[in-house]
Motif scaffolding. Structure first.
Motif, PDB file in Angstrom:
ATOM      1  N   PRO A  49       0.815  -1.223   0.000  1.00 14.77           N
ATOM      2  CA  PRO A  49       0.000   0.000   0.000  1.00 14.77           C
ATOM      3  C   PRO A  49       0.850   1.274   0.000  1.00 14.77           C
ATOM      4  O   PRO A  49       0.520   2.243  -0.688  1.00 14.77           O
ATOM      5  CB  PRO A  49      -0.827  -0.118   1.283  1.00 14.77           C
ATOM      6  CG  PRO A  49      -0.940  -1.584   1.525  1.00 14.77           C
ATOM      7  CD  PRO A  49       0.397  -2.134   1.082  1.00 14.77           C
ATOM      8  N   GLN A  50       1.962   1.273   0.737  1.00 15.46           N
ATOM      9  CA  GLN A  50       2.829   2.459   0.733  1.00 15.46           C
ATOM     10  C   GLN A  50       3.409   2.699  -0.661  1.00 15.46           C
ATOM     11  O   GLN A  50       3.454   3.837  -1.136  1.00 15.46           O
ATOM     12  CB  GLN A  50       3.957   2.289   1.746  1.00 15.46           C
ATOM     13  CG  GLN A  50       3.498   2.382   3.187  1.00 15.46           C
ATOM     14  CD  GLN A  50       4.603   2.051   4.166  1.00 15.46           C
ATOM     15  OE1 GLN A  50       5.546   1.320   3.858  1.00 15.46           O
ATOM     16  NE2 GLN A  50       4.480   2.586   5.375  1.00 15.46           N
ATOM     17  N   THR A  78      -6.578   1.587   4.829  1.00 15.29           N
ATOM     18  CA  THR A  78      -5.303   1.156   4.253  1.00 15.29           C
ATOM     19  C   THR A  78      -4.511   2.353   3.736  1.00 15.29           C
ATOM     20  O   THR A  78      -3.302   2.473   3.987  1.00 15.29           O
ATOM     21  CB  THR A  78      -5.540   0.135   3.119  1.00 15.29           C
ATOM     22  OG1 THR A  78      -6.243  -0.987   3.656  1.00 15.29           O
ATOM     23  CG2 THR A  78      -4.233  -0.319   2.500  1.00 15.29           C
ATOM     24  N   VAL A  79      -5.187   3.261   3.041  1.00 13.96           N
ATOM     25  CA  VAL A  79      -4.509   4.457   2.530  1.00 13.96           C
ATOM     26  C   VAL A  79      -4.037   5.333   3.684  1.00 13.96           C
ATOM     27  O   VAL A  79      -2.907   5.841   3.671  1.00 13.96           O
ATOM     28  CB  VAL A  79      -5.431   5.248   1.570  1.00 13.96           C
ATOM     29  CG1 VAL A  79      -4.844   6.616   1.245  1.00 13.96           C
ATOM     30  CG2 VAL A  79      -5.660   4.447   0.288  1.00 13.96           C
ATOM     31  N   SER A  80      -4.868   5.491   4.700  1.00 10.94           N
ATOM     32  CA  SER A  80      -4.501   6.313   5.851  1.00 10.94           C
ATOM     33  C   SER A  80      -3.267   5.758   6.556  1.00 10.94           C
ATOM     34  O   SER A  80      -2.338   6.507   6.890  1.00 10.94           O
ATOM     35  CB  SER A  80      -5.675   6.389   6.830  1.00 10.94           C
ATOM     36  OG  SER A  80      -5.329   7.161   7.952  1.00 10.94           O
ATOM     37  N   ALA A  83      -0.207   6.228   4.293  1.00  9.52           N
ATOM     38  CA  ALA A  83       0.204   7.636   4.292  1.00  9.52           C
ATOM     39  C   ALA A  83       0.884   8.010   5.607  1.00  9.52           C
ATOM     40  O   ALA A  83       1.884   8.735   5.608  1.00  9.52           O
ATOM     41  CB  ALA A  83      -1.006   8.534   4.043  1.00  9.52           C
ATOM     42  N   GLN A  84       0.364   7.511   6.722  1.00  3.81           N
ATOM     43  CA  GLN A  84       0.978   7.805   8.017  1.00  3.81           C
ATOM     44  C   GLN A  84       2.397   7.262   8.082  1.00  3.81           C
ATOM     45  O   GLN A  84       3.314   7.937   8.527  1.00  3.81           O
ATOM     46  CB  GLN A  84       0.127   7.229   9.154  1.00  3.81           C
ATOM     47  CG  GLN A  84       0.667   7.548  10.538  1.00  3.81           C
ATOM     48  CD  GLN A  84       0.756   9.039  10.798  1.00  3.81           C
ATOM     49  OE1 GLN A  84      -0.153   9.791  10.490  1.00  3.81           O
ATOM     50  NE2 GLN A  84       1.872   9.477  11.361  1.00  3.81           N
ATOM     51  N   ILE A  92       6.499  11.451   2.300  1.00  2.00           N
ATOM     52  CA  ILE A  92       5.429  12.312   1.802  1.00  2.00           C
ATOM     53  C   ILE A  92       5.201  13.423   2.805  1.00  2.00           C
ATOM     54  O   ILE A  92       5.529  13.298   3.986  1.00  2.00           O
ATOM     55  CB  ILE A  92       4.093  11.555   1.551  1.00  2.00           C
ATOM     56  CG1 ILE A  92       3.495  11.031   2.846  1.00  2.00           C
ATOM     57  CG2 ILE A  92       4.277  10.453   0.529  1.00  2.00           C
ATOM     58  CD1 ILE A  92       2.066  10.517   2.707  1.00  2.00           C
ATOM     59  N   GLY A  93       4.649  14.528   2.298  1.00  2.00           N
ATOM     60  CA  GLY A  93       4.269  15.632   3.157  1.00  2.00           C
ATOM     61  C   GLY A  93       2.777  15.876   3.037  1.00  2.00           C
ATOM     62  O   GLY A  93       2.136  15.437   2.074  1.00  2.00           O
ATOM     63  N   ARG A  94       2.233  16.535   4.028  1.00  4.77           N
ATOM     64  CA  ARG A  94       0.812  16.893   4.037  1.00  4.77           C
ATOM     65  C   ARG A  94       0.709  18.404   4.081  1.00  4.77           C
ATOM     66  O   ARG A  94       1.395  19.053   4.859  1.00  4.77           O
ATOM     67  CB  ARG A  94       0.117  16.336   5.278  1.00  4.77           C
ATOM     68  CG  ARG A  94       0.086  14.853   5.388  1.00  4.77           C
ATOM     69  CD  ARG A  94      -0.503  14.455   6.754  1.00  4.77           C
ATOM     70  NE  ARG A  94      -0.317  13.048   7.009  1.00  4.77           N
ATOM     71  CZ  ARG A  94      -1.269  12.147   6.891  1.00  4.77           C
ATOM     72  NH1 ARG A  94      -2.482  12.506   6.549  1.00  4.77           N
ATOM     73  NH2 ARG A  94      -1.024  10.882   7.129  1.00  4.77           N
TER      74      ARG A  94
END
Length: 161
Positions: A49-50, A78-80, A83-84, A92-94
């Motif tokens: 997923p990552q 799964t995406v959350s 992403a974490q 990655i950045g938010r």
């Protein structure tokens, strides 16, 4: 250990798991995912997923988590989690979403883009090895058929894959 079976069509109306296309697709998908997951995890510390999140962000640029869910077909949790994990590693950045204050835009950092550039050739090499026994016409046909099956599944689920 792999078990090789002969796959023949059962009599009409009889369900045989090894001839049941949804089962075969799932088993094939799992085999490919597990093969690649081991390589990504061992060499780069990435889950499937990552890696998918990274690829989508590399291709599409900054996206919300909802857009990543739509693009990848993975569920929100799964995406959350992916992403974490990527955020913790600073891959990655938010940033704040300009139109929706409750949402964030995810984007690869320079470090994430560098890792993507390192992993992508390995992903392409695995793909090449997997399809090496197929002709270019067969690969094209397989991609078209998979697309049609995905569209049919989406239609049957009312667009909620």
């Amino acid at each position: 250990m792999s078990i090789r079976r002969q796959f023949s069509d059962p009599p009409p109306g009889e369900l045989k798991l090894d001839a049941y296309l949804p089962y075969r697709l799932s088993v094939a998908s799992n085999a490919v995912s597990q093969l690649i997951a081991r390589a990504y995890e061992d060499r780069f510390g990435l889950s499937i997923p990552q890696w998918r999140v990274m690829c989508v962000l590399a291709e599409d640029g900054g996206l919300t988590q909802g857009a990543v869910v739509s693009r990848t077909g993975m569920d929100k949790v799964t995406v959350s989690r992916a992403a974490q994990g990527l955020s913790t590693r600073r891959l990655i950045g938010r940033s704040d979403h300009h139109a929706d204050g409750r949402s964030h835009v995810l984007a690869l950092t320079a470090q994430g883009a560098q890792l993507h550039a390192e992993v992508a050739p390995l992903a392409l090499a695995y793909e090449a090895a997997l399809i090496s026994g197929l002709s270019p016409d067969e690969v094209g046909l397989l991609k078209r058929l998979l697309g049609r099956l995905q569209n049919a599944a989406d239609a049957l689920s009312g667009g909620k894959a």
